[in-house]
Every structure is written in C-alpha cells, then in structure tokens.
Design a protein around this motif. Structure first.
Motif, short mmCIF file in Angstrom:
data_model
loop_
_atom_site.label_atom_id
_atom_site.label_comp_id
_atom_site.label_asym_id
_atom_site.label_seq_id
_atom_site.Cartn_x
_atom_site.Cartn_y
_atom_site.Cartn_z
N TYR A 1 0.86 -1.10 -0.13
CA TYR A 1 0.08 0.06 -0.09
C TYR A 1 0.75 1.21 0.05
CZ TYR A 1 -3.22 3.84 1.43
OH TYR A 1 -3.85 5.02 1.49
N LEU B 1 -2.31 3.90 6.47
CA LEU B 1 -3.34 3.79 5.96
C LEU B 1 -4.28 4.78 6.11
CD1 LEU B 1 -4.25 -0.07 6.83
CD2 LEU B 1 -3.04 1.02 4.98
N GLU C 1 -7.78 6.56 -3.26
CA GLU C 1 -7.68 5.18 -2.78
C GLU C 1 -8.29 3.89 -3.70
OE1 GLU C 1 -7.16 4.10 0.68
OE2 GLU C 1 -5.54 5.50 -0.10
N ARG D 1 -5.65 0.79 -4.35
CA ARG D 1 -6.16 -0.63 -4.31
C ARG D 1 -6.06 -1.49 -5.47
NH1 ARG D 1 -6.10 -0.75 1.32
NH2 ARG D 1 -7.04 0.81 2.47
N VAL E 1 -2.39 -2.17 -5.62
CA VAL E 1 -2.07 -3.12 -4.79
C VAL E 1 -2.38 -4.47 -5.30
CG1 VAL E 1 -2.52 -4.29 -2.75
CG2 VAL E 1 -2.02 -1.59 -3.03
N ARG F 1 -3.85 -6.82 0.95
CA ARG F 1 -5.27 -5.97 1.51
C ARG F 1 -6.06 -6.86 2.44
NH1 ARG F 1 -8.69 -9.10 -1.11
NH2 ARG F 1 -8.71 -9.70 -3.29
#
Length: 239
Positions: free
Chosen positions: A59, A147, A175, A179, A182, A202
C-alpha cells in the motif's frame, strides 16, 4: 510431528535468506542473483520503503508512487534489515513501516505455511532488533498512520531528509486507484491472472479466518518472552 522433505527444504532456504538479510553486501549479492537488483537500495535509488512483511508495504509503495508527478526509483519489498543499512550507507531517504504483533506474524504464517508461529514471531523480533543501531537513519510510520494519514508520513520524510516528495492526499478516487495497483502488484509478483487471497496485500476475510486459527498458538505461554520483546521493540522504534 513428522515434517515432510519439502517443508524442511523451504525452512532451510528461509534460514539462509534471513541470515544474509542482516549483511548488506551478502544481501545485495543475493538479491542480484535472484533477479531483484532493481529493488535493492543503491546510489541510484530515490527512496527506500521497507518493513516486516504484512505491514502495509505494498500500500505504501502504491500510494507513494501515485502521489509523485514523475516516476521515482523505490527500493522496496525485500523485507530485510540490510535494505535500511544500505539506505543509511548511501544517505537515502528511508521509511520503515511498522505494524504491531500479532497481525503481521500471523499473516506471514498464513502466507508461508512452512513457518511455525514461533519462528515467524522470532523473525519479527530479529528483524526489528537489527534496526536499533540504525534508528536515526530512517523515518518510522506505524501501520494505522500509513493507511489513514500517509500524507503526514511523506511530510515527515521531507523534513527529515530535506526532500521534496509530493504529498499523498488520499480521497476516494485516489484510494480506489491505489487499491487496484495493490492487486496488480500481487498479480505481477505471482505471475498469475487471479489475485491470491492468501497473499494479496489488502484485507481478506479468508485470510482472517486462517489467522484466527493460529491465535491460540501465538498466545502460548512458551512464547511470552518473544511476545514481550516484540512489543518492546515496537514501542522503542515508534517512540
């Protein structure tokens, strides 16, 4: 308990790797042989982002890269104290990501089932203890701050190293992109078209169920000293 030959071989490889992970020269050579030279800290690196596995490494790298207006060279994802020793040697901006046990320890065992809970916890302690002499050479960011307020982390990096990295502002759109990145990084790592639920960086309900099955072992009285050491190291390094 009988351990099969495959598990013994994986454990032997792990022990050899962890031993080299504390020696900058041996670590760099090992990573070059394994094809990870571009991920090792060097004079050409812009920033080092490292931490024990399952501590928001992916992340942080994805969010940091997203925020920068142009490509940056990031030494990352090798989970070795030597990586931060190399950062200190080259006087590079460096970030240590920290997540308190037990979550990263249990996640490591879920992802690498040849490891016992005891060995994974001992690895957590060894990893962070090796960084104590380098404490003044990197910024530390706790998992929750990464985060929730990663922009503040980048601000600290800039102040500490006189850098000018762009701040990550977050928001729903950012975000969502991070994500997706990721998951993309997980597919690139595995070489598979589908995301591996036991490995992707995640939240995963499937992985959480597996972690819950390991908590009794983690809370064993025999591991009390290691648990205390893990908590003490976390407190010292994040202080």
């Amino acid at each position: 308990m009988i351990v099969d030959a495959g598990t013994l071989w994986q454990r032997a490889k792990f022990e050899a790797r962890v031993a080299l992970d504390r020696m900058p020269t041996g670590f760099a050579a090992q990573m070059t042989v394994r094809g990870h030279r571009d991920l090792v800290a060097s004079a050409r690196t812009d920033i080092v982002i490292e931490g024990f596995p399952r501590s928001a490494n992916t992340y942080a790298v994805a969010a940091f890269s997203y925020a920068q207006p142009s490509a940056v060279r990031i030494a990352r994802h090798l989970h070795a104290p030597a990586q931060l020793a190399l950062a200190a040697r080259h006087r590079l901006p460096a970030l240590l990501l920290m997540r308190p046990a037990p979550e990263p320890v249990l996640s490591v065992v879920v992802r690498e089932p040849y490891l016992t809970v005891e060995r994974a916890l001992r690895w957590y302690v060894e990893f962070h203890r090796a960084l104590l002499p380098l404490r003044e050479s990197f910024v530390v960011a706790p998992f929750d701050e990464v985060l929730a307020r990663f922009g503040d982390v980048i601000d600290r990096i800039n102040r500490r190293f006189g850098a000018s990295f762009a701040r990550y502002e977050g928001g729903d759109q950012a975000e969502a992109i991070v994500r997706k990145r990721v998951e993309q990084m997980e597919r690139e790592d595995s070489g598979q078209s589908e995301v591996r639920e036991l490995a992707v960086a995640r939240p995963s309900q499937f992985r959480n169920r597996r972690k819950d099955e390991l908590r009794e072992s983690y809370e064993s009285p025999a591991l009390r000293s290691l648990r205390d050491s893990a908590a003490e190291l976390y407190a010292i390094l994040t202080r």
